[in-house]
Design an enzyme around this catalytic site. Sequence first.
Site, PDB file in Angstrom:
ATOM      1  N   ASN A  95       0.830  -1.203   0.000  1.00 37.03           N
ATOM      2  CA  ASN A  95       0.000   0.000   0.000  1.00 37.03           C
ATOM      3  C   ASN A  95       0.866   1.255   0.000  1.00 37.03           C
ATOM      4  OD1 ASN A  95      -2.914  -0.298  -0.052  1.00 37.03           O
ATOM      5  ND2 ASN A  95      -2.736  -1.465   1.844  1.00 37.03           N
ATOM      6  N   ASP A 106      -2.641   2.715   4.712  1.00 34.92           N
ATOM      7  CA  ASP A 106      -3.259   2.196   3.478  1.00 34.92           C
ATOM      8  C   ASP A 106      -2.828   3.067   2.295  1.00 34.92           C
ATOM      9  OD1 ASP A 106      -5.233   1.024   1.567  1.00 34.92           O
ATOM     10  OD2 ASP A 106      -6.078   0.129   3.373  1.00 34.92           O
TER      11      ASP A 106
END
Length: 294
Positions: A150, A201
């Site tokens: 990510n 993320d």
Amino acid sequence: MSELIPFSGRVLCDFASELGEGPTYDPLTGTAWWFNIKGQELHELHLESGRKTIHPLPFLGSVLANIDPGRQLIASDQGLFIRDTAGYQLSPFAAIEDKPGNRSNDGRVHPCGALWIGTMGRKAEKHAGAIYHVAGNRITKLFGNITIPNAICFSPDGATAYFTDTDVNHLMRVDIDPASALPTGEPVILSDESTAPGGVDGAVCDADGLIWNARWGAGAVEVYKPDGQKIARYAVPATQPSCPAFVGPKASRMLVTSAWQDLDDAARAADPNAGKTFDLGIEVKGRHEPGFLL
């Protein structure tokens, strides 16, 4: 830790994606794009008119990049595909790797036109994934033994790349060649987030070099300076924000996707906006994404 700034934005799209991911924006058409990975859908939203289209996909797509006005590149569990924007035909372009149990996840195009794309196991199996560099149809493995890739994004001058393995929760930086997007050094830890709430993320880097990161599980978008100092935290009205994107003619707005993945009925009832897509409600100094260079 920075004080959490209350949400001042709005819901851009109230369709609840199981795993909303990979948002991007096309300034030529004024259109935002993102994926519902688990639902095998590509979502298209014309921001000015609010016109929304959901395109079914025959695979688990996760990243979209413009090639030219008639073509897009899509990364998926079945490899890289070229999508015709008029007829919606999908043409195989290149295989990413040879692990049939894996799928693509986070990725982004560097200013030179090369793509960084991460892969992972469908059930987030430990160390099953990797991050690859794609230049034309040449695929180079950059980093292996990654569980959930990510936060792939690049500094404005193209000389630094950022990424994470959300399973480890270290935001990493690595020096790269601005002309090729290939690493010129070894990755180092920019910020150790392993003891902080939530997971690092998806991320984007703005025109000033600030890193905007969606904090999965913590309901926030967090902002880092290039030295790793966290300087702001903006609330998102969903527990699992997944990725931000700069949108609008001047890239001055921020879209944030989210997910209801792994939430049971009680958790979804307590998180009614889970999976929706938001305008964060603030002015940003963003950048439009570069196109993928064939």
